[in-house]
Design an enzyme around this catalytic site. Structure first.
Site, PDB file in Angstrom:
ATOM      1  NE  ARG A 169      -2.707   0.794   3.557  1.00 50.97           N
ATOM      2  CZ  ARG A 169      -1.914   0.586   4.981  1.00 50.97           C
ATOM      3  NH1 ARG A 169      -1.219   1.776   4.449  1.00 50.97           N
ATOM      4  NH2 ARG A 169      -1.284  -0.386   5.613  1.00 50.97           N
ATOM      5  CE1 TYR A 187     -17.378  10.650 -15.322  1.00 49.84           C
ATOM      6  CE2 TYR A 187     -15.791  10.673 -13.426  1.00 49.84           C
ATOM      7  CZ  TYR A 187     -17.156  10.048 -14.661  1.00 49.84           C
ATOM      8  OH  TYR A 187     -17.577   8.454 -14.212  1.00 49.84           O
ATOM      9  CG  ASP A 215     -10.117  15.883 -14.936  1.00 49.83           C
ATOM     10  OD1 ASP A 215      -9.079  15.270 -15.525  1.00 49.83           O
ATOM     11  OD2 ASP A 215     -10.435  15.508 -14.073  1.00 49.83           O
ATOM     12  CE  LYS A 270     -12.529   7.704 -18.985  1.00 52.18           C
ATOM     13  NZ  LYS A 270     -12.809   8.024 -17.235  1.00 52.18           N
TER      14      LYS A 270
END
Ligand SMILES: Cc1ncc(COP(=O)(O)O)c(C=O)c1O
Length: 379
Positions: free
Chosen positions: A46, A98, A170, A195
């Site tokens: 992690r 978004y 973004d 993406k």
């Protein structure tokens, strides 16, 4: 190193054990220690993982930053940024963004006492009207999803600096091939690496890149403390995807232009949204901050008929009706009923997300096949 070389080599070194050219997939949760604390730099996956680490260095390199962080999704990356804030803080955000980001802001963080102002930022000077002593973050998507609005990053960064407010961008739609927000003055650049960075519709991932060491330290702390990291298999796939980002983006841009031009001349089409069109309201800003205009194109049909839009997306043969974007294959979406359904209709329509709006993620197939598919579906 130039960008096209960075996508392949940026931040990378050959594997120290056997010289493998691609970093191995370190599919492990933990690492042997010779004595408590006696390890080789990795304790628990992690916190750190060598495959993820290689990816994080690639993220930093292609965005011209000093520190990259990989997350389990784009929303997990945005979530980490919001955890820099406290109750009472305020955020100014683009009003066209978004739907999942909007949902995270309004349905989770508003309940924690953070106030969001959703505003049109096409005229960046407008932002200053909403800044007060509680403002801690300006959140910009550019080009925006799905209306392809363009926000002036340089002017927004100047306003953010003047008021000592963080600017997060973004950069999912543009990718660093088209625009590098940190060089334009932003503090944090974020991606849904699901993406274009991944590029093959086979993973879900988020990325953050920053220049500032102190900000990076706080974000690394949040990444480890909250734990929304990506796994090593996905890190490997994203690294592989990034290596072809520049050639994929070049073709996405060429095909985007061909599709936008075709739609502009189609008698049944009302509006075409693509920043490369000369009549796009912020075409000049796009030209100044982007190297090309990308493969995302949205359009509406004359008469704004919901059923007609649904029929078009159902009739595509090469464009696949699906959520998401940025893969090698062309996708089509109907924002009002899909990606942006979580935004109330009234708010949605104010920003142009009307019933007939269709969003295309133009892939890298042959342009003539894509145009023929649009023709048959629309006609
Ligand atoms: C512009 C933009 N930002 C953020 C996200 C969220 O990313 P993810 O789906 O990887 O959580 C998306 C997803 O579609 C997006 O399009």
């Amino acid at each position: 190193m130039k960008f096209n070389t960075k996508t392949i080599h940026g931040g990378q070194e050959h594997d120290l054990a056997f010289g493998s050219v691609m970093p191995p997939i370190y599919q492990t949760s933990t690492y042997a220690q010779s004595t408590p604390g006696g390890h080789k730099g990795y304790e628990y996956s992690r916190t750190h993982n060598p495959t993820r680490h290689a990816l994080e260095k690639a993220f930093a390199s292609i965005e011209n930053g000093n520190h990259g962080l990989a997350f389990a999704s784009g929303l997990a990356a945005i979530d980490a940024i919001l955890k820099l804030l406290q109750s009472g803080d305020e955020v100014i955000s683009t009003n066209d963004l978004y739907g999942g980001t909007y949902r995270l802001f309004t349905k989770i963080y508003e309940d924690f006492g953070i106030k969001f102002h959703f505003i049109g930022m096409e005229n960046a000077e407008h932002i200053e009207d909403y800044i007060n002593e509680n403002t801690k973050l300006i959140w910009v998507e550019t080009p925006t999803n799905p209306m392809l609005n363009i926000i002036d990053i340089v002017t927004t960064a100047q306003i953010a600096k003047k008021h000592n407010v963080l600017l997060g961008v973004d950069n999912t739609f543009a990718t660093p091939y088209l625009q590098q927000p940190l060089d334009l003055g932003a503090d944090i650049v974020m991606h849904s690496a699901t993406k274009y960075l991944g590029g093959h519709s086979d993973l879900v991932m988020g990325a953050l890149v920053v220049k500032d060491n102190g900000l990076a330290e706080r974000l690394y702390f949040i990444q480890n403390a909250s734990g929304a990291v990506c796994g090593p298999q996905d890190a490997f796939l994203a690294l592989r995807g990034i290596k072809t980002l520049h050639i994929r983006m070049q073709r996405h841009c060429e095909n985007g232009k061909a599709v936008a031009t075709y739609l502009v001349n189609h008698p049944k089409i009302e509006n075409v949204y693509w920043p490369g069109l000369e009549n796009h309201p912020n075409h000049e800003v796009a030209k100044s901050q982007m190297n090309d205009f990308g493969g995302m194109v949205s359009f509406t049909t004359k008469g704004n008929n919901y059923e007609e839009a649904i029929k078009i997306v159902e009739n595509f043969k090469i464009f696949t009706l699906a959520e998401s974007l940025g893969g090698v294959e062309s996708l089509a979406g109907h924002p009002a009923s899909m990606t942006h359904a979580s935004i109330p209709k009234e708010n949605r329509e104010k920003t142009g997300i009307v019933d007939s709006l269709i969003r295309l993620s133009v892939g890298i197939e042959d342009e003539t096949d894509l145009i023929a598919d649009l023709k048959q579906a629309i006609d």
